[in-house]
Design a protein around this motif. Structure first.
Motif, mmCIF file in Angstrom:
data_model
loop_
_atom_site.group_PDB
_atom_site.id
_atom_site.type_symbol
_atom_site.label_atom_id
_atom_site.label_comp_id
_atom_site.label_asym_id
_atom_site.label_seq_id
_atom_site.Cartn_x
_atom_site.Cartn_y
_atom_site.Cartn_z
ATOM 1 N N ILE A 226 0.845 -1.189 0.000
ATOM 2 C CA ILE A 226 0.000 0.000 0.000
ATOM 3 C C ILE A 226 0.883 1.242 0.000
ATOM 4 C CG2 ILE A 226 -1.781 1.269 1.242
ATOM 5 C CD1 ILE A 226 -2.688 -1.385 2.449
ATOM 6 N N PRO A 227 0.837 2.039 -1.061
ATOM 7 C CA PRO A 227 1.655 3.262 -1.092
ATOM 8 C C PRO A 227 1.120 4.310 -0.128
ATOM 9 C CG PRO A 227 0.239 3.150 -3.028
ATOM 10 C CD PRO A 227 0.057 1.850 -2.302
ATOM 11 N N VAL A 228 2.018 5.069 0.458
ATOM 12 C CA VAL A 228 1.655 6.149 1.375
ATOM 13 C C VAL A 228 1.605 7.459 0.601
ATOM 14 C CG1 VAL A 228 2.427 7.471 3.391
ATOM 15 C CG2 VAL A 228 2.625 4.975 3.380
ATOM 16 N N THR A 229 0.597 8.264 0.844
ATOM 17 C CA THR A 229 0.460 9.535 0.136
ATOM 18 C C THR A 229 1.609 10.478 0.498
ATOM 19 O OG1 THR A 229 -0.886 10.523 1.898
ATOM 20 C CG2 THR A 229 -2.058 9.315 0.158
ATOM 21 N N ASP A 230 1.868 11.435 -0.377
ATOM 22 C CA ASP A 230 2.938 12.405 -0.128
ATOM 23 C C ASP A 230 2.679 13.193 1.148
ATOM 24 O OD1 ASP A 230 4.163 11.580 -2.450
ATOM 25 O OD2 ASP A 230 3.381 13.226 -3.675
ATOM 26 N N GLU A 231 1.420 13.546 1.384
ATOM 27 C CA GLU A 231 1.078 14.324 2.574
ATOM 28 C C GLU A 231 1.420 13.559 3.843
ATOM 29 O OE1 GLU A 231 -2.745 16.887 4.246
ATOM 30 O OE2 GLU A 231 -3.113 15.055 3.081
ATOM 31 N N LEU A 232 1.032 12.291 3.907
ATOM 32 C CA LEU A 232 1.319 11.494 5.091
ATOM 33 C C LEU A 232 2.811 11.169 5.181
ATOM 34 C CD1 LEU A 232 0.369 10.034 7.587
ATOM 35 C CD2 LEU A 232 -0.273 8.078 6.177
ATOM 36 N N HIS A 233 3.459 10.981 4.050
ATOM 37 C CA HIS A 233 4.902 10.725 4.035
ATOM 38 C C HIS A 233 5.653 11.865 4.718
ATOM 39 C CE1 HIS A 233 8.898 10.957 1.854
ATOM 40 N NE2 HIS A 233 8.967 9.803 2.475
ATOM 41 N N SER A 234 5.247 13.082 4.420
ATOM 42 C CA SER A 234 5.880 14.250 5.036
ATOM 43 C C SER A 234 5.666 14.263 6.548
ATOM 44 C CB SER A 234 5.317 15.532 4.404
ATOM 45 O OG SER A 234 5.867 16.678 5.007
ATOM 46 N N VAL A 235 4.454 13.923 6.976
ATOM 47 C CA VAL A 235 4.156 13.877 8.408
ATOM 48 C C VAL A 235 4.997 12.808 9.100
ATOM 49 C CG1 VAL A 235 2.369 13.254 10.105
ATOM 50 C CG2 VAL A 235 1.820 14.812 8.229
ATOM 51 N N LEU A 236 5.128 11.649 8.478
ATOM 52 C CA LEU A 236 5.904 10.555 9.058
ATOM 53 C C LEU A 236 7.377 10.934 9.214
ATOM 54 C CD1 LEU A 236 4.270 7.615 7.085
ATOM 55 C CD2 LEU A 236 4.224 7.878 9.569
ATOM 56 N N LEU A 237 7.958 11.556 8.196
ATOM 57 C CA LEU A 237 9.358 11.969 8.278
ATOM 58 C C LEU A 237 9.564 12.966 9.416
ATOM 59 C CD1 LEU A 237 10.377 12.402 4.511
ATOM 60 C CD2 LEU A 237 11.056 10.580 6.072
ATOM 61 N N GLY A 238 8.660 13.941 9.511
ATOM 62 C CA GLY A 238 8.768 14.926 10.581
ATOM 63 C C GLY A 238 8.599 14.309 11.953
ATOM 64 N N SER A 239 7.702 13.341 12.068
ATOM 65 C CA SER A 239 7.451 12.696 13.353
ATOM 66 C C SER A 239 8.659 11.890 13.819
ATOM 67 C CB SER A 239 6.219 11.788 13.249
ATOM 68 O OG SER A 239 5.940 11.166 14.480
ATOM 69 N N ILE A 240 9.289 11.170 12.873
ATOM 70 C CA ILE A 240 10.459 10.364 13.226
ATOM 71 C C ILE A 240 11.626 11.256 13.637
ATOM 72 C CG2 ILE A 240 12.113 8.652 12.397
ATOM 73 C CD1 ILE A 240 9.239 7.648 12.850
ATOM 74 N N ARG A 241 11.742 12.413 12.986
ATOM 75 C CA ARG A 241 12.800 13.351 13.385
ATOM 76 C C ARG A 241 12.552 13.898 14.793
ATOM 77 N NH1 ARG A 241 12.593 15.131 7.854
ATOM 78 N NH2 ARG A 241 11.049 16.713 8.457
ATOM 79 N N GLN A 242 11.284 14.194 15.085
ATOM 80 C CA GLN A 242 10.948 14.777 16.385
ATOM 81 C C GLN A 242 10.986 13.744 17.497
ATOM 82 O OE1 GLN A 242 7.285 16.994 16.328
ATOM 83 N NE2 GLN A 242 7.401 17.578 18.483
ATOM 84 N N PHE A 243 10.507 12.542 17.200
ATOM 85 C CA PHE A 243 10.479 11.463 18.196
ATOM 86 C C PHE A 243 11.126 10.216 17.578
ATOM 87 C CE2 PHE A 243 6.782 14.163 19.126
ATOM 88 C CZ PHE A 243 7.011 14.476 20.465
ATOM 89 N N PRO A 244 12.450 10.114 17.596
ATOM 90 C CA PRO A 244 13.125 8.970 16.970
ATOM 91 C C PRO A 244 12.616 7.642 17.541
ATOM 92 C CG PRO A 244 14.702 10.676 17.562
ATOM 93 C CD PRO A 244 13.398 11.070 18.189
ATOM 94 N N ARG A 245 12.311 6.699 16.650
ATOM 95 C CA ARG A 245 11.737 5.422 17.091
ATOM 96 C C ARG A 245 11.784 4.418 15.957
ATOM 97 N NH1 ARG A 245 7.725 9.177 16.025
ATOM 98 N NH2 ARG A 245 5.896 8.481 14.821
#
Length: 400
Positions: free
Chosen positions: A209-228
């Motif tokens: 299942i491909p992830v939309t560009d909008e959600l992809h951006s949110v995921l990248l930002g979230s991982i940077r803010q809360f590494p996990r």
């Protein structure tokens, strides 16, 4: 009666079936819900399931009053009985027929109960998501709101999955995805979800299942803010600040707690009442948005595939647009829906190629229900339009 596939070759191959059989094993042996059980003993169906089949039947009928839940508990038993006794055994036949009938009754109730008082539109949910983001920007320390906002992003920025987000670990290549587990493959330029194990994988197989560009951006930002290493981590309350949550970078949130997180995120602003059945509500809101936008059949099919169910399931369970008929029904019956199905059959239409439905959304509330015809085969467009006229006439005869 319509036929359905309620069996799997080995119920132990399906996680949900195995879990339910272990639950019933505990119940039949007077064990606590959390008591460990020996899987090998549970699979000795002749030693407990066959011997206690009448007791088990009474237990299920008394404990589970919801038709859908009762059916879901009977299906694993039917599969186990088939494996132990054979498909044509009287006991197997009884459980198979009853589980099937309960499933159809639950589907029929769901299709008629289209005006759910708890229903929220996709726009309402997105507005709530954006409102939480605005509050979070003012009070960044309120991490409980961050995880609520993040969870809503997962379910509004692309066709919403079930609770499978709670199972996803993060890797940076498909090669690192473990066999039999679900992952989010996240890189700087794209993201994809290789689904290997979920509710329907035993019959639909896996999916990418491909992830939309909008959600992809949110995921990248979230991982940077809360590494996990997991998409949605387990969080715990802080004794000093009730609005702060510490998180475990390598521990998944449970599916139950993910549902609670979404429920709290969409709580009523008037009395803070949690939103019941949030994941079902989110899937229903998105499906309704698609159904109400005159989308093509191809688009509907794409959305259904992304949500990991069939078009018919999407129509029956996850939308506020009610399909008025299915030509698979027994047209000799006298119910209005089956009379409409009979009218549809007069045109020689196939339900898999043509869907005719009436909208129960804003137009219905204003007293003017709208009709929409979806046709995946251009050669059937003209007879489908004739069928729509027949169906509209059939509906007008019953005052719809």
């Amino acid at each position: 009666m319509r036929k359905t596939q309620v069996y799997v070759e080995d119920p132990w191959d399906v996680d949900s079936y195995a879990t339910k059989l272990k639950t019933l094993y505990r119940a039949m042996h007077g064990l606590k819900r959390t008591s460990p059980v020996d899987n090998a003993k549970v699979r000795q169906y002749s030693e407990w399931l066959v011997r206690k089949v009448d007791e088990l039947y009474s237990y299920l009928r008394e404990k589970y009053t919801n038709l859908s839940v009762l059916s879901s508990m009977m299906l694993p038993v039917a599969s186990a009985l088939r494996q132990e006794l054979g498909e044509d055994h009287a006991i197997t036949t009884k459980w198979r027929n009853e589980a099937t009938e309960l499933r159809y009754r639950a589907d029929e109730e769901a299709s008629h109960n289209v005006q759910d008082e708890d229903f929220k539109t996709y726009q309402e949910i997105c507005n709530r998501r954006d409102s939480i983001r605005e509050q979070l920007d003012k009070e960044p320390s309120h991490t409980i709101q961050y995880w609520q906002w993040f969870a809503l992003c997962l379910y509004t920025m692309q066709p919403p999955l079930r609770a499978d987000w709670a199972t996803l670990s993060i890797v940076d290549s498909v090669d690192k995805a473990s066999t039999g587990q679900n992952h989010l493959v996240l890189t700087s330029d794209k993201a994809v979800i290789p689904i290997q194990q979920d509710k329907v994988s035993h019959r639909k197989g896996g999916a990418h299942i491909p992830v939309t560009d909008e959600l992809h951006s949110v995921l990248l930002g979230s991982i940077r803010q809360f590494p996990r290493s997991v998409v949605v981590p387990y969080t715990s309350k802080s004794s000093q600040n009730p609005l702060h949550r510490s998180y475990s970078p390598d521990k998944h949130i449970s599916k139950v707690n993910l549902s609670k997180l979404l429920s709290q995120a969409m709580a009523s602003p008037q009395d803070n009442t949690p939103w019941p059945r949030p994941i079902q509500g989110l899937r229903k809101a998105h499906s309704t948005l698609v159904m109400s936008s005159n989308a093509s059949y191809h688009t509907i099919k794409q959305v259904a595939d992304a949500q990991r169910h069939s078009v018919s399931t999407m129509l029956c369970h996850y939308n506020a647009v009610s399909p008025c008929c299915s030509v698979e029904d027994d047209t000799k019956a006298s119910t209005p829906e089956k009379r409409i199905a009979s009218a549809m059959q007069q045109t020689g239409l196939c339900h898999s190629n043509v869907i005719i439905m009436t909208h129960y959304g804003e137009s219905h509330r204003n007293g003017s229900p709208a009709w929409t015809l979806y046709c995946s085969n251009p050669d059937l467009q003209e007879p489908a339009e004739q069928g729509l006229a027949i169906i509209q006439e059939a509906c007008s005869s019953r005052g719809q």
